[in-house]
Design an enzyme around this catalytic site. Sequence first.
Site, PDB file in Angstrom:
ATOM      1  N   CYS A  50       4.808  -5.742 -26.033  1.00  7.73           N
ATOM      2  CA  CYS A  50       4.930  -7.359 -26.315  1.00  7.73           C
ATOM      3  C   CYS A  50       3.378  -8.194 -26.582  1.00  7.73           C
ATOM      4  O   CYS A  50       3.617  -9.070 -27.112  1.00  7.73           O
ATOM      5  CB  CYS A  50       5.861  -8.191 -25.565  1.00  7.73           C
ATOM      6  SG  CYS A  50       5.069  -8.608 -24.131  1.00  7.73           S
TER       7      CYS A  50
ATOM      8  N   HIS B  80       6.613  -7.687  -1.171  1.00 14.71           N
ATOM      9  CA  HIS B  80       5.666  -8.146  -1.805  1.00 14.71           C
ATOM     10  C   HIS B  80       5.340  -7.195  -3.005  1.00 14.71           C
ATOM     11  O   HIS B  80       4.231  -7.424  -3.546  1.00 14.71           O
ATOM     12  CB  HIS B  80       4.457  -8.597  -0.992  1.00 14.71           C
ATOM     13  CG  HIS B  80       4.609  -9.515  -0.002  1.00 14.71           C
ATOM     14  ND1 HIS B  80       3.820 -10.235   1.119  1.00 14.71           N
ATOM     15  CD2 HIS B  80       5.766 -10.550   0.058  1.00 14.71           C
ATOM     16  CE1 HIS B  80       4.341 -11.239   1.802  1.00 14.71           C
ATOM     17  NE2 HIS B  80       5.460 -11.291   1.108  1.00 14.71           N
TER      18      HIS B  80
ATOM     19  N   CYS C  84      10.712  -9.095 -22.336  1.00 19.11           N
ATOM     20  CA  CYS C  84      10.111  -7.795 -22.470  1.00 19.11           C
ATOM     21  C   CYS C  84      10.523  -6.577 -21.117  1.00 19.11           C
ATOM     22  O   CYS C  84      11.145  -5.978 -21.169  1.00 19.11           O
ATOM     23  CB  CYS C  84       8.608  -7.682 -22.366  1.00 19.11           C
ATOM     24  SG  CYS C  84       7.545  -6.180 -22.471  1.00 19.11           S
TER      25      CYS C  84
ATOM     26  N   ASP D  40       0.689  -1.157   0.082  1.00 24.56           N
ATOM     27  CA  ASP D  40      -0.204   0.036   0.032  1.00 24.56           C
ATOM     28  C   ASP D  40       0.919   1.264  -0.041  1.00 24.56           C
ATOM     29  O   ASP D  40       0.450   2.300  -0.159  1.00 24.56           O
ATOM     30  CB  ASP D  40      -1.003  -0.137   1.248  1.00 24.56           C
ATOM     31  CG  ASP D  40      -0.229  -0.279   2.608  1.00 24.56           C
ATOM     32  OD1 ASP D  40       0.914   0.239   2.740  1.00 24.56           O
ATOM     33  OD2 ASP D  40      -0.719  -0.982   3.548  1.00 24.56           O
TER      34      ASP D  40
ATOM     35  N   CYS E 253       4.688  -6.056 -17.148  1.00 27.23           N
ATOM     36  CA  CYS E 253       4.349  -7.273 -18.059  1.00 27.23           C
ATOM     37  C   CYS E 253       5.054  -8.704 -17.255  1.00 27.23           C
ATOM     38  O   CYS E 253       5.613  -8.693 -16.511  1.00 27.23           O
ATOM     39  CB  CYS E 253       5.301  -7.099 -19.140  1.00 27.23           C
ATOM     40  SG  CYS E 253       5.139  -8.228 -20.378  1.00 27.23           S
TER      41      CYS E 253
HETATM   42 ZN   LIG Z   1       5.430  -7.142 -22.385  1.00 24.96          ZN
END
Ligand SMILES: [Zn+2]
Length: 264
Positions: free
Chosen positions: A166, A126, A141, A109, A134
Amino acid sequence: MTAANSLQPGEPTHWTERPGPVAVLTGAGISTASGIPDFRGPQGLWTKNPIAELTANYRDYLGDPELRVRSWIARRDNPAWDAEPNAAHLALTGLEKHRSVRILTQNIDRLHQKAGSTPRKVLELHGNMFEAECTRSTELCGWRGTMREVLDRVAAGEPDPQCERCGAILKAATIMFGQHLDEDLLGRAAAFARASTVFLAVGSSLRVHPAAGLCELAVDAGADLVIVNNEPTAYDDLATEVVREPIEEALPRLVERLARAAQA
Ligand SMILES: [Zn+2]
């Protein structure tokens, strides 16, 4: 053989009087007073009224377009967008002035940074929900951008936006169940845990590994473990002290004592 941060003869024995680095592990409990529900606690949304999207397994996410559509909505509606830091977050920013501090947070957060903690001193184990990434690796990528720009595409009529570079699936820049933590980040967190004289575990059920195991590393290396949580945790037996008061009340007091120890 003694660890570098073990007590030496003549040193103070109460943890609030020990100087040295302070590692602070924070979990969902520190943010509940800011209006962000604890997804794993007994009253948590995860157990009571599952927003399964926010706790989805990575493999399910990749394989289920409907789950992804619900996930983008859940990200849009996450209470963390409008949440403000509370007294516990603010107290930790003050501790930085007196002690070497790293906040090892399980929260996504960004309330520690919003409170004013130095960003490089907050290790987001985390990840965070304000960035998107991506799902194709950095070699293939590795696109990363803001969550806001992806949510703008959702609002504009793309229920499950794909990577514009991508074409692969996008996700929040958080660690989902079934994904590994960033090894470099975890290594830095572990090194700081080992070097700390005091390890504060705040608002974490200490059930999610490897983050929870950082307590054990610290104790093995000679740190005093102090747990501030409203329910028992698996590490209570290892702790020098367990505090069961509301976090936003307990933490300012504990931090004040830690700050004083540095000046003694
Ligand atoms: Zn990508």
